[in-house]
Design a protein around this motif. Structure first.
Motif, PDB file in Angstrom:
ATOM      1  N   ALA A 180      58.307  40.358  45.681  1.00 29.01           N
ATOM      2  CA  ALA A 180      58.074  41.736  45.229  1.00 29.01           C
ATOM      3  C   ALA A 180      59.354  42.565  45.264  1.00 29.01           C
ATOM      4  O   ALA A 180      59.608  43.374  44.384  1.00 29.01           O
ATOM      5  CB  ALA A 180      57.007  42.399  46.096  1.00 29.01           C
ATOM      6  N   VAL A 233      57.225  36.630  38.100  1.00 36.18           N
ATOM      7  CA  VAL A 233      57.449  37.914  38.782  1.00 36.18           C
ATOM      8  C   VAL A 233      58.912  38.043  39.185  1.00 36.18           C
ATOM      9  O   VAL A 233      59.539  39.084  39.005  1.00 36.18           O
ATOM     10  CB  VAL A 233      56.528  38.044  40.020  1.00 36.18           C
ATOM     11  CG1 VAL A 233      56.725  39.383  40.708  1.00 36.18           C
ATOM     12  CG2 VAL A 233      55.074  37.885  39.604  1.00 36.18           C
ATOM     13  N   ILE A 239      57.664  42.983  41.249  1.00 34.03           N
ATOM     14  CA  ILE A 239      56.308  43.315  40.821  1.00 34.03           C
ATOM     15  C   ILE A 239      56.268  44.483  39.828  1.00 34.03           C
ATOM     16  O   ILE A 239      55.484  44.471  38.874  1.00 34.03           O
ATOM     17  CB  ILE A 239      55.390  43.583  42.047  1.00 34.03           C
ATOM     18  CG1 ILE A 239      53.935  43.833  41.614  1.00 34.03           C
ATOM     19  CG2 ILE A 239      55.874  44.750  42.886  1.00 34.03           C
ATOM     20  CD1 ILE A 239      53.199  42.606  41.207  1.00 34.03           C
ATOM     21  N   PHE A 240      57.124  45.476  40.011  1.00 32.57           N
ATOM     22  CA  PHE A 240      57.108  46.633  39.107  1.00 32.57           C
ATOM     23  C   PHE A 240      57.562  46.233  37.707  1.00 32.57           C
ATOM     24  O   PHE A 240      56.927  46.580  36.711  1.00 32.57           O
ATOM     25  CB  PHE A 240      57.977  47.768  39.659  1.00 32.57           C
ATOM     26  CG  PHE A 240      57.285  48.581  40.695  1.00 32.57           C
ATOM     27  CD1 PHE A 240      57.468  48.312  42.049  1.00 32.57           C
ATOM     28  CD2 PHE A 240      56.410  49.599  40.332  1.00 32.57           C
ATOM     29  CE1 PHE A 240      56.809  49.051  43.010  1.00 32.57           C
ATOM     30  CE2 PHE A 240      55.749  50.333  41.303  1.00 32.57           C
ATOM     31  CZ  PHE A 240      55.946  50.065  42.641  1.00 32.57           C
ATOM     32  N   TYR A 242      57.548  43.292  36.461  1.00 34.63           N
ATOM     33  CA  TYR A 242      56.562  42.378  35.892  1.00 34.63           C
ATOM     34  C   TYR A 242      55.388  43.156  35.316  1.00 34.63           C
ATOM     35  O   TYR A 242      54.903  42.875  34.225  1.00 34.63           O
ATOM     36  CB  TYR A 242      56.082  41.402  36.968  1.00 34.63           C
ATOM     37  CG  TYR A 242      55.019  40.451  36.493  1.00 34.63           C
ATOM     38  CD1 TYR A 242      53.675  40.647  36.815  1.00 34.63           C
ATOM     39  CD2 TYR A 242      55.346  39.350  35.699  1.00 34.63           C
ATOM     40  CE1 TYR A 242      52.689  39.785  36.367  1.00 34.63           C
ATOM     41  CE2 TYR A 242      54.376  38.485  35.245  1.00 34.63           C
ATOM     42  CZ  TYR A 242      53.054  38.702  35.582  1.00 34.63           C
ATOM     43  OH  TYR A 242      52.078  37.846  35.129  1.00 34.63           O
ATOM     44  N   ALA A 243      54.941  44.171  36.072  1.00 31.91           N
ATOM     45  CA  ALA A 243      53.799  44.964  35.616  1.00 31.91           C
ATOM     46  C   ALA A 243      54.129  45.718  34.330  1.00 31.91           C
ATOM     47  O   ALA A 243      53.288  45.873  33.450  1.00 31.91           O
ATOM     48  CB  ALA A 243      53.374  45.932  36.715  1.00 31.91           C
TER      49      ALA A 243
ATOM     50  N   TRP B  43      44.307  40.916  38.656  1.00 32.11           N
ATOM     51  CA  TRP B  43      44.565  42.310  38.989  1.00 32.11           C
ATOM     52  C   TRP B  43      43.299  42.876  39.633  1.00 32.11           C
ATOM     53  O   TRP B  43      42.236  42.887  39.020  1.00 32.11           O
ATOM     54  CB  TRP B  43      44.926  43.116  37.738  1.00 32.11           C
ATOM     55  CG  TRP B  43      46.299  42.810  37.216  1.00 32.11           C
ATOM     56  CD1 TRP B  43      46.634  41.984  36.188  1.00 32.11           C
ATOM     57  CD2 TRP B  43      47.542  43.319  37.731  1.00 32.11           C
ATOM     58  NE1 TRP B  43      47.991  41.945  36.016  1.00 32.11           N
ATOM     59  CE2 TRP B  43      48.580  42.749  36.945  1.00 32.11           C
ATOM     60  CE3 TRP B  43      47.888  44.200  38.771  1.00 32.11           C
ATOM     61  CZ2 TRP B  43      49.930  43.028  37.161  1.00 32.11           C
ATOM     62  CZ3 TRP B  43      49.239  44.481  38.984  1.00 32.11           C
ATOM     63  CH2 TRP B  43      50.239  43.900  38.185  1.00 32.11           C
ATOM     64  N   GLU B  66      59.835  54.467  41.784  1.00 29.13           N
ATOM     65  CA  GLU B  66      59.280  53.745  40.643  1.00 29.13           C
ATOM     66  C   GLU B  66      58.396  54.602  39.745  1.00 29.13           C
ATOM     67  O   GLU B  66      58.310  54.374  38.545  1.00 29.13           O
ATOM     68  CB  GLU B  66      58.457  52.537  41.151  1.00 29.13           C
ATOM     69  CG  GLU B  66      59.275  51.494  41.887  1.00 29.13           C
ATOM     70  CD  GLU B  66      60.195  50.702  40.974  1.00 29.13           C
ATOM     71  OE1 GLU B  66      60.010  50.747  39.745  1.00 29.13           O
ATOM     72  OE2 GLU B  66      61.090  50.024  41.502  1.00 29.13           O
ATOM     73  N   THR B 171      56.646  47.381  49.036  1.00 31.49           N
ATOM     74  CA  THR B 171      56.733  47.383  47.576  1.00 31.49           C
ATOM     75  C   THR B 171      55.355  47.252  46.944  1.00 31.49           C
ATOM     76  O   THR B 171      55.007  47.995  46.016  1.00 31.49           O
ATOM     77  CB  THR B 171      57.674  46.261  47.092  1.00 31.49           C
ATOM     78  OG1 THR B 171      58.959  46.475  47.660  1.00 31.49           O
ATOM     79  CG2 THR B 171      57.802  46.246  45.583  1.00 31.49           C
ATOM     80  N   ASP B 172      54.573  46.323  47.427  1.00 27.78           N
ATOM     81  CA  ASP B 172      53.203  46.171  46.925  1.00 27.78           C
ATOM     82  C   ASP B 172      52.413  47.460  47.156  1.00 27.78           C
ATOM     83  O   ASP B 172      51.661  47.913  46.293  1.00 27.78           O
ATOM     84  CB  ASP B 172      52.493  45.002  47.629  1.00 27.78           C
ATOM     85  CG  ASP B 172      52.865  43.647  47.024  1.00 27.78           C
ATOM     86  OD1 ASP B 172      52.714  42.619  47.726  1.00 27.78           O
ATOM     87  OD2 ASP B 172      53.303  43.615  45.852  1.00 27.78           O
ATOM     88  N   PHE B 175      53.280  50.139  44.801  1.00 28.21           N
ATOM     89  CA  PHE B 175      52.644  49.834  43.524  1.00 28.21           C
ATOM     90  C   PHE B 175      51.186  50.293  43.532  1.00 28.21           C
ATOM     91  O   PHE B 175      50.711  50.927  42.583  1.00 28.21           O
ATOM     92  CB  PHE B 175      52.734  48.328  43.251  1.00 28.21           C
ATOM     93  CG  PHE B 175      52.263  47.933  41.889  1.00 28.21           C
ATOM     94  CD1 PHE B 175      50.929  47.633  41.643  1.00 28.21           C
ATOM     95  CD2 PHE B 175      53.156  47.859  40.834  1.00 28.21           C
ATOM     96  CE1 PHE B 175      50.486  47.279  40.379  1.00 28.21           C
ATOM     97  CE2 PHE B 175      52.729  47.509  39.558  1.00 28.21           C
ATOM     98  CZ  PHE B 175      51.388  47.217  39.329  1.00 28.21           C
ATOM     99  N   LEU B 183      48.237  42.727  42.003  1.00 25.06           N
ATOM    100  CA  LEU B 183      48.088  41.348  41.540  1.00 25.06           C
ATOM    101  C   LEU B 183      47.877  40.474  42.771  1.00 25.06           C
ATOM    102  O   LEU B 183      48.731  40.391  43.647  1.00 25.06           O
ATOM    103  CB  LEU B 183      49.352  40.919  40.788  1.00 25.06           C
ATOM    104  CG  LEU B 183      49.318  39.563  40.072  1.00 25.06           C
ATOM    105  CD1 LEU B 183      48.331  39.585  38.912  1.00 25.06           C
ATOM    106  CD2 LEU B 183      50.719  39.210  39.568  1.00 25.06           C
TER     107      LEU B 183
END
Lengths: 253, 461
Positions: A180, A233, A239-240, A242-243, B43, B66, B171-172, B175, B183
């Motif tokens: 990630a 990924v 992850i960002f 990839y999304a 997802w 982000e 990070t996850d 998100f 995910l």
């Protein structure tokens, strides 16, 4: 089947620095490995700068959404055993440092692996008085990164200068966090016991295109598992990215 | 013309082609799929995201980077921010981190932020709770059938409520903060069938240490651990939490216990959100099954330096100890202290080593000072602890479970041997790299405090 080349008689690699071998294309050198009698030649291209007296562990740049992912890492390795947990990677007292703040990110790096018992690991991962490591590649046994979900763990390694971890297996949260954040590449070995055949300080190459790990010092080569589901990924840059790439979230605000 | 289809979602009617496990069903429901297989990357819609003072600031940093400085979280009522790790310390960065999460909570109008401002007296902070996993349960944020993610590995604790709960990194979490989704890869499920009457000297901690010792610290990596059987059904919610809490110590992704009357009763009055329990199908596929006859088990410990370094408590009776620590999400709940009090009561003697008590939350602390201990003639836990010579119960937080800043209460700052009701004993876990930690149940911890050696609680119970 294992493709370990157990005893290579001839020199393992011929590394040409552009200053010594004028015919090498600027900025690129080649590694030539002497093969087994079956004439199976392994040829790998990599680009790095090299001082003849001391190998600096400069490796491919960190993956970002705009650049293509690196395919090789090269330098000295630091060898660990099984079950290296997150408290050993980054002791909890340092978790007051916030990884998203640049100065604290750097400080985290200076504490990477400071939790390792010195009786088992007498060679410091980071030289006292410095804040980054001379070992860009970690070789480990099973269940690397077990314990906490703290993202400070892969971040500390990345901040310290680690580019890749090559382990027998990973704990899942650490693996996920590595992917990630894009801080370190979490690579898996095909077989067990590789860490027992390596010594801290060995010069190694990790080749993600051919999925091989080469220990130049010991003259051995080991098979790596393909990166698998995490590949898209990591390739996208985390992850960002990839999304965004897959349309799950819109592009940067 | 085809007959009318049932109006319930297929995942709950079991009308899918093959059976699914509880974990698979929860993830299917939360990803709007009628069926899925282990190994699929999907997802998932998140019901609750939890973060605390250690990982919150980093998560917030990523969220803002982000999604933009002025971005808003996906749902201000689905994020629970719980300061609990490094609270009662003079460490400036630790204090600053609580300020960071407060600023964010105010800016985003986060509904559930369990704030603390006055560090000198936890009691004057009406919103403060304490250890995140226990607070989540006590405040009704854990509900059957839902998906709960937290920036802490012991988030799996909530699986006790029959939900999918697991730990994630900053990070996850950043998100999820922006999107409300993540995910996730569907894990296969390992089934643990625990049957037999629970002996009076065993607690859920003994059961999970037994299991981890059996399958090792990587035995459940990337897998879900489902706990069923008559023994599990007999456990109260806090004991079920202890069981699920240490799933991560076996490498597990999440743990689940089928919800039942015990679950529903616990939740009464705690939440007004409707929930829908799900259960494994009869025909569900499990990757492996382990069966235990609990009536035959004995108190166990995990010796230094791994949670899977299992040994019988009675075989460690020659191990001299320096201190005992009773606390953490794993072993600092009301039931854990009640259990310890039972042992002290049975003995009537004083502890031989410093015995530190750190209630997980304000509610637990209050219980220690108000609830009568059965069989004591009306004494509270706090009275029994005082008579036994334990330290006064400390301010609720994670405390020394993970060491923390140097001035953390009960931190191990020199090499010593500690019996602890916490969850990890890797080198340096509670502070000093050469410290030796024996993980144990509250019964075993209390018994050990009384003798000054690792002790099987049957010496007293």
């Amino acid at each position: 089947m294992a493709t370990t080349l157990s005893s290579i008689q001839a020199p393992v690699s011929t590394i040409c620095a552009s200053s010594q071998r004028p015919h090498c294309p600027t900025g690129t050198q080649s590694l030539l490995f002497v093969s087994k009698p079956s004439n199976y030649t392994i040829f790998a291209k990599t680009s790095y700068s090299f001082k003849p007296s001391k190998i600096r562990p400069i490796t491919a740049p960190r993956a970002t959404p705009s650049s293509s992912p690196p395919t090789t890492f090269h330098g000295q390795c630091y060898v660990l055993g099984d079950n290296i947990d997150t408290d050993q990677i980054i002791p909890a007292e340092h978790l007051t440092l916030v990884p998203s703040k640049p100065d604290e990110y750097k400080k985290l790096g200076s504490f990477a692996f400071s939790g390792l018992p010195t009786s088992l690991y007498p060679i410091p991962f980071i030289q006292p008085g410095t804040d980054s490591t001379q070992y860009p590649i970690i070789i480990a046994g099973a269940n690397f990164g077990c314990g906490s979900s703290r993202e400070h763990a892969p971040v500390a390694l990345g901040a310290a200068g680690v580019r890749a971890v090559v382990a027998e297996s990973y704990a899942r949260i650490f693996f996920r966090n590595s992917v990630a954040t894009g801080e370190v590449y979490p690579i898996e070995l095909e077989h067990e016991g590789v860490n027992k055949q390596c010594t801290t300080g060995d010069i190694v190459t990790v080749d993600l295109e051919r999925n091989v790990f080469i220990n130049h010092t010991k003259g051995k080569e080991f098979v790596l598992k393909p990166i698998g589901d995490a590949g898209p990924v990591i390739d996208a840059g985390g992850i960002f990215a990839y999304a965004r790439k897959t349309g799950m979230i819109s592009s940067v605000v | 013309m085809a007959p009318a289809q049932p109006s319930r979602a297929p995942a709950t009617t079991g009308s899918v082609k093959h059976g699914m496990t509880m974990t698979e069903k929860i993830l299917a429901k939360s990803s709007d799929k009628s069926k899925l297989e282990p190994g699929e990357n999907i997802w998932v819609n998140i019901d609750v995201l939890m973060t605390h003072d250690v990982c919150g600031p980093g998560t917030i940093g990523i969220f803002k980077k982000e999604f933009g400085k002025n971005a808003k979280v996906w749902d201000k009522e689905k994020i629970v921010i719980i300061p609990d790790h490094y609270i009662f310390t003079s460490d400036e960065r630790a204090n600053r981190n609580v300020d960071i999460i407060r600023d964010f909570a105010l800016e985003q109008n986060i509904k559930y932020f369990y704030d603390i401002k006055d560090l000198s007296n936890f009691k004057v902070n009406p919103d403060y709770k304490g250890v995140c996993h226990v607070a989540l349960a006590q405040e009704g944020h854990c509900r059957p059938g839902e998906v709960l993610l937290g920036t802490d590995s012991h988030t799996c604790n909530a699986g006790a409520f029959g939900q999918f709960a697991t730990g994630i990194g900053n990070t996850d979490a950043g998100f999820v903060m922006g999107t409300g989704k993540l995910l996730l890869k569907v894990p296969p499920t390992m089934r643990f069938v625990l049957d037999g009457e629970m002996p009076h000297y065993l607690l859920a901690k003994d059961l999970i240490l037994q299991i981890i010792g059996e399958i090792t610290v990587a035995g459940a990596t990337y897998k879900s651990m489902e706990f069923v059987g008559s023994t599990v059904e007999s456990l109260n919610m806090e004991e079920r939490m202890t069981l699920c809490n240490m799933v991560v110590e076996a490498g597990g992704k999440n743990g689940v216990v089928p919800p039942d009357e015990t679950t529903f009763k616990y939740l009464e009055g705690k939440t007004s959100v409707n929930y829908e329990p799900v259960y494994s199908d009869e025909s569900a596929k499990f990757i492996s099954e382990y069966r235990f006859d609990v009536s035959k088990l004995e108190p166990v410990v995990a010796k230094p330096h791994s949670p899977d370094n299992r040994a019988l408590a009675r075989e460690c009776k020659d191990v001299k100890i320096d201190r005992v620590y009773i606390g953490s999400c794993t072993g600092g709940k009301t039931e854990d202290f009640m259990a310890a009090a039972k042992v002290f009561l049975a003995s009537g003697k004083k502890v031989k080593v410093p015995t530190f008590l750190v209630p997980a939350t304000q509610k637990v602390w209050i219980d220690l000072y108000s609830l009568p201990v059965p069989g004591s003639g009306g004494k509270t836990c706090s009275q029994i602890f005082e008579e036994a010579g334990c330290d006064t119960p400390a301010s609720p937080s994670c405390g020394a479970c993970l060491g923390g800043p140097r001035d953390t209460y009960a931190r191990m700052n020199e090499p010593m041997v500690c019996v602890s009701t916490t969850n990890r004993n890797f080198p340096g876990r509670m502070g000093h790299k050469e410290g030796q930690i024996y993980l144990a149940s509250p019964y075993t911890a209390a018994a050990s405090a009384l003798t000054g050696y690792v002790t099987d609680p049957r010496e007293f119970l």
